[in-house]
Design a protein around this motif. Structure first.
Motif, short mmCIF file in Angstrom:
data_model
loop_
_atom_site.label_atom_id
_atom_site.label_comp_id
_atom_site.label_asym_id
_atom_site.label_seq_id
_atom_site.Cartn_x
_atom_site.Cartn_y
_atom_site.Cartn_z
N ARG A 80 1.16 -0.84 -0.23
CA ARG A 80 -0.33 0.29 -0.23
C ARG A 80 1.00 1.41 -0.17
N ILE A 81 1.24 1.99 -1.16
CA ILE A 81 0.97 3.39 -0.85
C ILE A 81 0.81 4.56 -0.87
N ALA A 82 1.12 5.69 -0.24
CA ALA A 82 0.38 6.82 0.53
C ALA A 82 1.02 7.85 -0.51
N LEU A 83 0.28 8.95 -1.31
CA LEU A 83 0.52 9.81 -1.93
C LEU A 83 0.41 11.31 -0.95
N VAL B 58 4.70 8.85 -0.68
CA VAL B 58 5.54 9.20 -1.61
C VAL B 58 5.33 10.38 -1.55
N ILE B 59 5.87 11.87 -0.76
CA ILE B 59 5.21 12.84 -0.24
C ILE B 59 5.72 13.87 -1.41
N ALA B 60 4.73 15.07 -1.38
CA ALA B 60 5.39 16.07 -1.93
C ALA B 60 5.35 17.67 -0.46
N PRO B 61 6.16 17.42 0.17
CA PRO B 61 6.29 18.17 1.71
C PRO B 61 5.94 19.58 1.18
N ALA B 62 4.69 20.43 2.01
CA ALA B 62 4.07 21.87 1.82
C ALA B 62 5.80 22.41 2.57
N ILE C 113 8.84 13.68 -3.39
CA ILE C 113 8.41 14.27 -4.40
C ILE C 113 8.47 16.01 -4.87
N ASP C 114 8.83 16.59 -5.97
CA ASP C 114 8.44 17.76 -6.79
C ASP C 114 9.20 18.77 -5.78
N ALA D 255 4.15 12.30 -9.87
CA ALA D 255 3.72 11.12 -8.06
C ALA D 255 4.10 9.71 -9.28
N VAL D 256 4.34 9.02 -10.64
CA VAL D 256 4.32 7.93 -11.05
C VAL D 256 5.85 7.67 -11.05
N PHE D 257 6.97 9.02 -10.75
CA PHE D 257 8.34 8.70 -11.13
C PHE D 257 8.79 8.06 -9.02
N GLY D 258 8.04 8.38 -8.60
CA GLY D 258 8.12 8.90 -7.13
C GLY D 258 7.12 7.14 -6.92
N ILE D 259 6.29 6.56 -7.36
CA ILE D 259 5.27 5.86 -7.28
C ILE D 259 6.33 4.55 -7.36
#
Lengths: 519, 326, 320
Positions: free
Chosen positions: B42-45, B105-109, B131-132, B291-295
């Protein structure tokens, strides 16, 4: 010790607010173990004097001595530390906190910041018993108490510390008769223990009962101090207003017209049961009864301010019951209600007298599409200011700056301009000084003389007996009796007011509920 | 008269109905595609503002990818409402760890504030991929943490946009930069990239101010800058929404022809403006693929248990020509 | 005589605000090259219509003793409806604008009706609508900024003497609103309800329609602001108007409107908007750092209110 048990001495005291001289060269003394009444019209300086003594304001001139020593409290807390307490007319309790927490608010018993609940409870219990409220749970929130009980709690708050001077400002204004008795017993007890009590009140009968000496203030000057046993009621009034007032001339005989309002079988949830009455044009009908007997509730229901459960209201002799679901319906059909609490429910305090007068009939001075014709509006306001002799700088003065009596007249003007034929006054003279009271009485007479149907609710029986054509007496939600002028005596009215309490159990706790809980 | 109301009084039922609806809605989404199959990772985005078109595109790309590879993993996609609500994002990470996901997989604020909670997640055995918006290198090194970054190099991307702009200007021309919020790392990187390009080409940066990613705020700032610098030649905006605001300011001042505007992100609304030449260039980070790359990288890490390393994803320069070429 | 005293009162009422504004203009004119220019002033004038309209609506709401936190989101929603109607549904511009205005009025009516029907504080209802309207804005646009091109350019593009149509419209609305608030039956009722709702009810006036009307009016003004901003940016961003409610409240409060109700003036709010706009523009012209901007803006809001209190005290001192 100090001379003749003199506890507190005030000499040549002066205080000005801007150009207004609130106190001028006032001398006053209080002995240990006496009740010293302070009377005078509103604005005469009673509050200023007591506020100075209690440390709420500083004097401009003069000296204060307390137990022979110069006395100059820095603030209220300082005064209380020295043993001088004041119970104000506006209650200073925090409604959401418990009785116990209110009693000890400024120094809650605690251990390292944790409130010691057991001690708090025990000490509160002792204090409550001293003021005759031993039956109350100290953990009850203050909001659940009646106004009278709150007043007693406020007094209890002054008692837990050394209390040598106690100032009571209009303590009975909101009390029921049994509560007044309780208060008087408490005052007797304190007097016996050597406390000096300053008792401020408009109710002269009370003063005759409880006070030892009496001082009268008029326009910031002391007009005399004497033993209460030496002066008559008339004499006190003369000292207060500087002229004689003859209560017998108040009522003018007139002939009543056709029935303006007939109420049949009015019942409201919990407080009014099956009340029927009628009032005619050119008549003043009084409503007497104890606090919580349902007088106010009855008339609020007639006005549509509170919902009614059952009952019919007939207007101007019509056989069809009128439809009154809201104050708007009532006003449209010519009924006006002048509430007991003018400031909270009647006036727009910060707005001009003009806006207050025209509020209910603003459209009469406006174009069809909504523009207010300013000149017309000001003209109307000036007219009424003149007709009712409302004392103000101009019609542009904010209503908040007027005295109680003049504020009441502003509200009256509002309804007269709206051209209402049925005027319901709830406690029209509460908080108004004696001189202004008589002006209001004259106004009520004049209204009846002009063919208006006038209903007056009042706790002051003398007032009702002086001005009414008939008096309806309510008791525990029912209409106990109606007396015509000449049939009544004070005893008969009191007997009627107590009738339901003697035969049946009182309705419920709602009898003590503060007026605010009505909505 | 009294405030006591029984629980079944008519006043209460709308509330009960509303709560019921919410509960029903939650139940329905819970039965959706995210239901767990044992054995599948299970992957959390966790993304930034779903209110931002960029992240929405990112999420949609991830969802499409999950659908195509439904047998390989389950996806829990979440975002915060406000791009700057760091606390909410920290909560989200904690919730995901509590849910025992296999990877986050996180794009941090915020490039620093999220490091602590991500380390906790890593310590709990969760694979974390950044990511990002890259976590701050200095803090990572100081804390001796390795959080692999998969994503575009914003500075490089901005540099490419800036270089393209520089070719249309003369050395010494005055330019202004409209930045992102001061605490956003990717915004800072884009600003630095713009600076690199302008300095290299010998332009004069007269003003750098934040437009908070917003059209309205960027418009106010841009208008004031034009008034103060009538001979300005270009605006470099850290995102396209702000480029829209700059264009509006230029139109109001009647200077659309004299001042060039570049943006970043390649949102759909600027396509026409690019073709019309009102915006000169923007950068496409392939939001749908980030996100796909990250996943994919997270899946790879889960399978091979190799040591994590950063991976750069492509950034394309978008201009009127490149659009015409498509 | 009476006329002159009224003028006199009017002048002193805005004296403090005008002084604060003049001071700001002076400071920025001295510290930048091109601040004190016609171009700059027309630029500022053309930027403020949206905030001005929203703050005007907010003034009515505050005078009524209520609050509307949803204005920013509703502006975003109205702009989004307009944008989507034109770009995706291919509606004619006029119809699309009507739809946007309708959305605003609907939101206002919803705010008013729900708080009246269930006797909820408007703080809570409008807080809910703040979320809902923003969600709806994202739903209709699918979170994508809509580019309108020149479809409704005429709205923001029409100029008279350098002043844009929106500015002139906003100015006219300010004048009409001030007139409505001070000279009409409706305005008097708004002030009266804000002062003492129970007294108004017991005077035989139903306060509910007044409340509903004020919220619908605010919705309309907010929608108009949304249309103007969308036209100005040629694009509709579902995030438009973020935090606008606080700017509008700040403008009204700077103008001396009481948060407790019963007191306020649309003209004074206009000054409040000008002060905020001049401040924004001036700080950007200086190129102030972001943290400086925030510190100064906050300080000016508080300072303006303190100045206003002094003016009040002076006035009262004179009248007694």
């Amino acid at each position: 010790m100090h001379s003749a048990g003199c506890l507190l001495r005030v000499s040549t005291l002066g205080k000005s607010y801007g150009p207004v001289q609130a106190l001028n060269d006032v001398d006053f003394d209080l002995r240990a173990g006496e009740v010293h009444a302070l009377v005078g019209e509103n604005g005469a300086g009673k509050s200023t004097l007591s506020r100075i003594v209690a440390g709420l304001t500083a004097a401009d001139r003069g000296r204060l001595e307390f137990k022979g020593q110069p006395y100059a409290p820095a603030n209220r807390k300082d005064a209380e530390r020295q043993g001088v307490h004041m119970v104000m007319q506006e209650l200073n309790l925090i409604p959401t906190l418990s009785i116990a927490e209110n009693l000890f608010l400024d120094c809650l018993p605690n251990r390292w910041g944790w409130i010691d609940r057991a001690r708090l409870r025990a000490e509160s219990q002792v204090l409550l018993e001293r003021v005759g409220l031993g039956g109350l749970d100290p953990n009850l929130p203050v909001s659940q108490l009646g106004v009278g009980q709150q007043q007693l709690v406020e007094i209890a708050r002054s008692l837990w510390r050394r209390c040598e001077v106690l100032i009571l400002d209009e303590p009975t204004a909101a009390l029921t008769d049994p509560e007044v008795e309780l208060l008087f017993a408490l005052i007797q007890g304190l007097r016996g223990a050597g406390t000096g009590i300053v008792y401020i009140s408009h109710r002269l009968e009370e003063i005759q009962r409880i006070a030892d000496r009496l001082s009268v203030l008029r326009d910031g000057r002391m007009t005399g101090t004497r033993a209460v046993s030496d002066v008559s009621l008339e004499k006190i009034v003369r000292l207060m207003v500087g002229r004689d007032l003859d209560s017998e001339t108040l009522h003018e005989s007139r002939t009543a017209g056709p029935v303006a309002l007939a109420v049949r079988g009015l019942t409201c949830a919990g407080c009014v049961r099956d009340v029927s009455f009628e009032v005619r044009r050119g008549e003043i009908l009084g409503f007497a009864g104890l606090m919580g007997s349902g007088r106010t509730e009855t008339l609020r229901a007639v006005f549509g301010a509170d919902p009614l459960e059952r009952g019919e209201i007939h207007l101007h002799g019509s056989e069809r019951p009128a439809r009154i679901r809201s104050p708007r319906d009532a006003v449209r059909q010519g009924i006006a209600l002048l509430t007991e609490d003018r400031k909270a429910q009647g006036l727009l305090l910060p707005l001009a007298v003009r806006a207050n007068i025209t509020l209910a009939a603003l459209r009469a001075v406006a174009e069809k599409w909504g523009l207010v014709r300013r000149a017309d509006e000001a003209g109307v306001a000036r007219d009424w200011v003149q007709k009712l002799a409302i004392r103000c700088h101009s019609e542009e003065q904010p209503a908040a700056e007027l005295s109680g009596g003049n504020q009441q007249k502003v509200v009256v003007a509002r309804w007269l301009f709206r051209d209402c034929d049925i005027l319901i006054f709830d406690e029209p003279t509460r908080g108004i000084d004696v001189g202004a009271k008589f002006e209001i009485y004259r106004l009520l007479n004049e209204l009846a003389g002009r063919g208006k149907a006038v209903i007056v609710v009042s706790s002051d029986l003398m007032e009702l007996m002086a001005i009414c054509d008939r008096i309806a007496v309510m008791s525990a939600g029912r209409l106990a009796a109606t007396f015509a002028r000449g049939e009544w005596t004070q005893d008969k009215i009191m007997a009627a007011a107590l009738r339901e309490h003697l035969t049946t159990k009182p309705l419920s706790r709602s009898d003590d509920a503060p007026p605010a809980a009505r909505n | 008269m009294n405030t006591s109301t029984s629980s079944c009084s008519p006043r209460r039922w709308p509330l009960a109905a509303a709560l019921g609806l919410v509960a029903l809605g939650l139940a329905l989404t819970a039965c959706g595609p995210q239901s767990q199959t044992p054995g599948k990772p299970r992957i959390a985005l966790i993304m930034k503002s779903l209110a931002n078109e960029f992240f929405l595109t990112m999420e949609n790309g991830a969802r499409a990818h999950q659908k195509a590879h439904a047998d390989e993993y389950d996806l829990l996609a979440n975002g915060i409402k406000d791009e700057l609500d760091v606390a909410k994002q920290v909560e989200l990470v904690e919730q995901m760890v509590a849910q025992k996901v296999d990877a986050i997989v996180i794009a941090p604020a915020d490039s620093k504030a999220l490091i602590g909670v991500c380390k906790k997640a890593q310590d709990a055995g969760v694979v974390v991929v950044n990511i990002d918006n890259k976590f701050d290198d200095a803090v990572l090194a100081g804390q001796k943490i390795k959080l692999p970054f998969v994503g575009p190099d914003n500075r490089k991307g901005a540099r490419r946009v800036g270089d393209y702009l520089a070719k249309q200007l003369k050395p010494g021309d005055k330019v202004a930069v409209i930045e992102g919020p001061p605490n956003a790392f990717n915004g800072q990187q884009r600003g630095l990239g713009f600076d690199d390009a302008m300095n290299a080409a010998g332009m004069k940066i007269v003003s750098s101010q934040s437009g908070y990613w917003e059209t309205d705020k960027a418009n106010q700032v841009a208008a004031a800058i034009i008034t103060e610098n009538p001979d300005l030649k270009a605006f470099l905006c850290a995102n396209d929404s702000m480029a829209l605001g700059a264009v509006a300011a230029l139109r109001a001042a009647g200077k659309l022809d004299q001042v060039k505007v570049v943006g970043y992100d390649n949102i759909s609304a600027v396509q026409t403006l690019l073709k019309e030449g009102k915006i000169l260039a923007t950068a496409d980070q392939h939001a749908d693929q980030i996100a796909v790359f990250g996943i994919e990288y997270a899946l790879q890490l889960l399978k091979t248990k190799t040591a994590p390393a950063d991976r750069e994803t492509p950034v394309d320069l978008i201009t009127a020509e490149s659009l015409a070429g498509k | 005589m009476q006329n002159r005293s009224r003028w006199h009162a009017g002048l002193t009422e805005y004296l403090g605000l005008a002084a604060a504004l003049a001071l700001l203009v002076l400071v920025f004119s001295l510290s930048t090259r091109n601040f004190f220019t016609t171009t700059n002033f027309t630029t500022i004038a053309n930027q403020i219509p949206a905030l001005l309209l929203v703050a005007t609506g907010m003034t009515f709401v505050l005078v009524l003793g209520q609050i509307d936190l949803s204005v920013g989101s509703v502006l975003g929603l109205c702009g989004s409806v307009l944008g989507v109607a034109i770009t995706q549904w291919k509606w004619p511009a006029g119809l699309a604008m009507l739809a946007a205005l309708g959305a605003g009025v609907f939101c206002g009516a919803f705010n008013g009706a729900v708080s009246i029907r269930w006797r909820l504080p408007t703080f809570i209802v409008t807080l809910g609508v703040l979320e809902m309207a923003r969600g709806a804005a994202h739903a209709v646009t699918r979170s994508q900024t809509q580019y309108l091109g020149s479809a409704i350019d005429w709205v923001a593009g029409t100029n008279v003497l350098g002043l844009s149509l929106p500015f002139l419209v906003a100015l006219a609305i300010v004048a009409a609103s001030q007139f409505a608030l001070t000279r009409t039956v409706f305005g008097r009722y708004v002030v009266a309800v804000g002062t003492n709702e129970e007294a108004v009810r017991l005077s035989g006036i139903d306060p509910r329609p007044v409340k509903l009307a004020v919220f619908m009016l605010t919705g309309l003004l907010v929608a108009l602001a949304g249309v103007i901003d969308t036209a100005r940016f040629q694009s509709a961003n579902p995030n438009a108007g973020l935090g606008l409610e606080l700017q509008a409240i700040a403008a009204a409060v700077i103008g001396g409107t009481s948060l407790m109700g019963g007191r306020g003036s649309v003209v004074a709010t206009f000054f409040g908007v000008l002060i905020i706009a001049v401040l924004n523009s001036g700080l950007a012209a200086i190129g102030a750092r972001d943290e400086t901007k925030r510190l100064v803006t906050g300080a000016v809001i508080i300072g303006a209110v303190i100045l206003d209190q002094y003016r009040h005290r002076l006035e009262r001192g004179r009248s007694t």
